[in-house]
Design a protein around this motif. Structure first.
Motif, mmCIF file in Angstrom:
data_model
loop_
_atom_site.group_PDB
_atom_site.id
_atom_site.type_symbol
_atom_site.label_atom_id
_atom_site.label_comp_id
_atom_site.label_asym_id
_atom_site.label_seq_id
_atom_site.Cartn_x
_atom_site.Cartn_y
_atom_site.Cartn_z
ATOM 1 N N SER A 1 15.318 8.170 -7.899
ATOM 2 C CA SER A 1 16.323 9.202 -8.197
ATOM 3 C C SER A 1 16.203 10.323 -7.172
ATOM 4 N N PRO A 2 17.329 10.792 -6.625
ATOM 5 C CA PRO A 2 17.262 11.729 -5.501
ATOM 6 C C PRO A 2 16.800 13.140 -5.892
ATOM 7 N N ILE A 3 15.878 13.662 -5.090
ATOM 8 C CA ILE A 3 15.380 15.032 -5.231
ATOM 9 C C ILE A 3 15.608 15.734 -3.893
ATOM 10 N N ARG B 1 5.867 9.290 0.208
ATOM 11 C CA ARG B 1 5.373 7.925 0.419
ATOM 12 C C ARG B 1 6.322 7.180 1.344
ATOM 13 N N ASP B 2 5.738 6.439 2.310
ATOM 14 C CA ASP B 2 6.572 5.668 3.225
ATOM 15 C C ASP B 2 6.891 4.288 2.628
ATOM 16 N N ASP B 3 7.470 3.406 3.432
ATOM 17 C CA ASP B 3 7.891 2.079 2.941
ATOM 18 C C ASP B 3 6.717 1.226 2.480
ATOM 19 N N THR C 1 12.283 9.800 -6.398
ATOM 20 C CA THR C 1 11.136 9.730 -7.304
ATOM 21 C C THR C 1 10.375 8.428 -7.079
ATOM 22 N N ASP C 2 9.089 8.420 -7.412
ATOM 23 C CA ASP C 2 8.243 7.246 -7.165
ATOM 24 C C ASP C 2 8.475 6.132 -8.178
#
Length: 564
Positions: free
Chosen positions: A509-511, A438-440, A466-467
């Motif tokens: 959260s970074p993936i 997903r973009d901004d 994460t979304d």
């Protein structure tokens, strides 16, 4: 240079699994690639399958039967490889593209085994269009496994042709391989140098091929029939008439390659029309198809220029459809170079066989080198060392290993065969590979990790977030794109991998997602939750093709059918 099992060098066969025709080849004792004739004494086998009770008939009989029993015949199945929605129903059973293709593979390998008594025709290199993506390549490999074969590699058709051509020419050059087969078109720029065959760029369309020229003839014949007879019903609505017209169209297309005119007869609804098609009219009704090949060629050349390759030395014609005079004339007009026709029907199978020999020799030489080094070090032996990358080994060491192998085998390895061992073959990705994110503005876009025309093998990673807070899992939707559009609707969905997440993770959260693609174009996707350390790492199973358990299950069922 016999490569029987008892002599220590495994013979690997090359198979051109074509849309309209297939062929199988091996490398003989002189280091020469040879096509094996089928049981009908023909060097190519129609890729057409006829179901007949518990038997499956592949080849000319199936092709002719399409005229009277179209409901039992499958042709041009290659155009459906990787398509989960294609199913052929017969007597209450369903067959997918891999199943149908496995019958074609069983036919060509079975005939080769009969032609070469005592040979185990099991290890193979199968070719596919350069423009095939991950699902199509996986489906092709699975077809080989369903046929009971050990698939050593899936090799791009233009690369296979370049291997055969490059070994024969022996000079440094950059070539365009214009490969127009029965159902697919590839255009590829390849650099051929001493001990290097490097694909620079590739393009094409795996639904553009000689059968579309046949289709244009069929449409013209139907139109002429209606004009001559005044019949209102469409002859194309009658399956028997339609199949007859396609058979006539293929024969007529070949006639027009040699002569200026070709006669046809259309019979439908008790009426008959005689139609004569001349070459200028044939070229007029198919000009849009040839235009498309030129458009794709120019797109590929633009990509090559962007990579710093602004020129080429030769155009090499591969594929039976390149015999049409219009192809030669148009390429001369467009590029002011005289194209070279190179073994159109057989070059791909021969190149695949040479690649198979290279793989087999590589295994033997690396084992000899590993054993020698272990012996010097007083180690446990080659079995613990693993294969050696020969590109890192001095030429003199490789030559000594080949001398040792010659003594083991009891015959001489010719110069071209020795050169093949050290030849590096570099392929590129035909399509970009990425994931949906997903973009901004919270819109779904495709973010590419592996750009098309990048050299393989290749691996790259990108971090995403994460979304939402407390998200249970992340679906990693893998997409392939032809012209780098970021719209998911413009891309092909390859499949989805799921990473389960721990509880109470905050949003964003970074993936970390990593794509790794191997020499064969097979994709591995891994993902790591950088907060808690959870991970997935899978040899990517696409939704469009069978997984390994399904292959095993299907293989057992399909082996009950007799293929001839």
């Amino acid at each position: 240079m016999s490569q029987g099992e008892g002599q220590g060098l495994k013979r690997v066969y090359g198979i051109d699994l074509g849309t309209t025709y297939s062929a199988i080849a091996y490398v003989d004792e002189h280091g020469k690639a040879v096509v094996v004739p089928n049981q009908e004494s023909e060097r190519i086998t129609p890729s057409v399958v006829l179901f007949d009770g518990d038997s499956v008939i592949v080849g000319n009989t199936a092709k002719e039967s399409a005229k009277v029993e179209p409901h039992r015949v499958v042709s041009r199945v290659k155009q459906h490889m990787g398509d989960p929605n294609f199913v052929f129903e017969y007597e209450g059973k369903s067959y997918g593209p891999e199943d149908i293709s496995s019958f074609i593979l069983r036919k060509v390998t079975g005939d080769a085994a009969l032609a070469l008594p005592g040979e185990d025709v099991a290890d193979v290199v199968i070719t596919c269009p350069a423009y095939f993506g991950t699902p199509e390549r996986e489906a092709t490999a699975n077809a080989g496994r369903l046929a009971g074969l050990n698939v050593r590699a899936i090799l791009n058709e233009p690369t296979a042709a370049a291997i055969a051509y490059g070994l024969e020419q022996g000079e440094d050059q950059t070539v365009l391989v214009y490969d127009l087969g029965g159902g697919t078109f590839d255009i590829t720029m390849i650099e051929i140098k001493d001990r290097l065959i490097r694909v620079i760029c590739t393009g094409g369309d795996h639904r553009l091929g000689g059968t579309l020229w046949d289709e244009a003839i069929v449409m013209y014949l139907a139109e002429q029939f209606r004009e001559q007879t005044g019949e209102e019903s469409d002859p194309l609505d009658d399956p028997e008439v339609l199949n007859d017209l396609f058979l006539q169209a293929e024969r007529g297309k070949k006639t027009l390659t040699q002569r200026e005119k070709a006669p046809f007869r259309v019979t439908h609804a008790g009426k008959q029309a005689r139609v004569e098609l001349d070459r200028p009219k044939f070229e007029e009704i198919t000009r849009h198809l040839l235009d498309r090949t030129i458009e794709l060629t120019r797109e590929m050349l633009a990509d090559a220029r962007a990579k710093g390759h602004a020129s080429f030395d030769k155009i090499i014609l591969v594929g039976g459809a390149t015999r049409m005079p219009q192809v030669h004339a148009r390429l001369v007009a467009e590029f002011e170079k005289e194209p070279e026709s190179y073994d159109p029907d057989e070059a791909v199978a021969k190149g695949a066989a040479l690649y198979g020999l290279k793989e087999s020799l590589h295994d033997e030489v690396s084992s000899i080198l590993a054993a020698g080094r272990d012996g010097e070090a007083g180690g446990a032996g080659a079995a613990d060392s693993g294969p050696i990358d020969l590109s890192d080994v001095p030429e003199e060491e490789v030559a000594k290993a080949l001398d040792h192998l010659e003594k083991q085998l009891g015959f001489t390895l010719t110069g071209p065969v020795r050169e093949l061992v050290g030849t590096r073959i570099v392929n590129v990705l035909s399509k970009s590979l990425g994931v949906v994110a997903r973009d901004d503005q919270s819109r779904e876009v495709v973010v590419y990790l592996l750009p098309r025309n990048s050299e393989v093998p290749l691996e790259r990673m990108t971090d995403f977030g994460t979304d939402a807070a407390n998200q249970a899992a992340v679906d990693i939707r893998v997409m392939s794109g032809e012209r780098d559009s970021t719209e998911p609707a413009d891309c092909q969905e390859v499949g989805t991998a799921t990473l389960n997440l721990p509880e109470q993770l905050p949003a964003r959260s970074p993936i970390r997602v990593k794509f790794a693609i191997n020499q064969d174009g097979r994709l591995n996707v891994s993902a790591v939750d950088l907060t808690a350390g959870g991970s997935i790492d899978v040899e990517f199973q696409t939704e469009a093709v069978l997984n390994s358990d399904e292959v095993e299950e299907r293989s057992t069922a399909l082996r009950l059918l007799t293929v001839s």
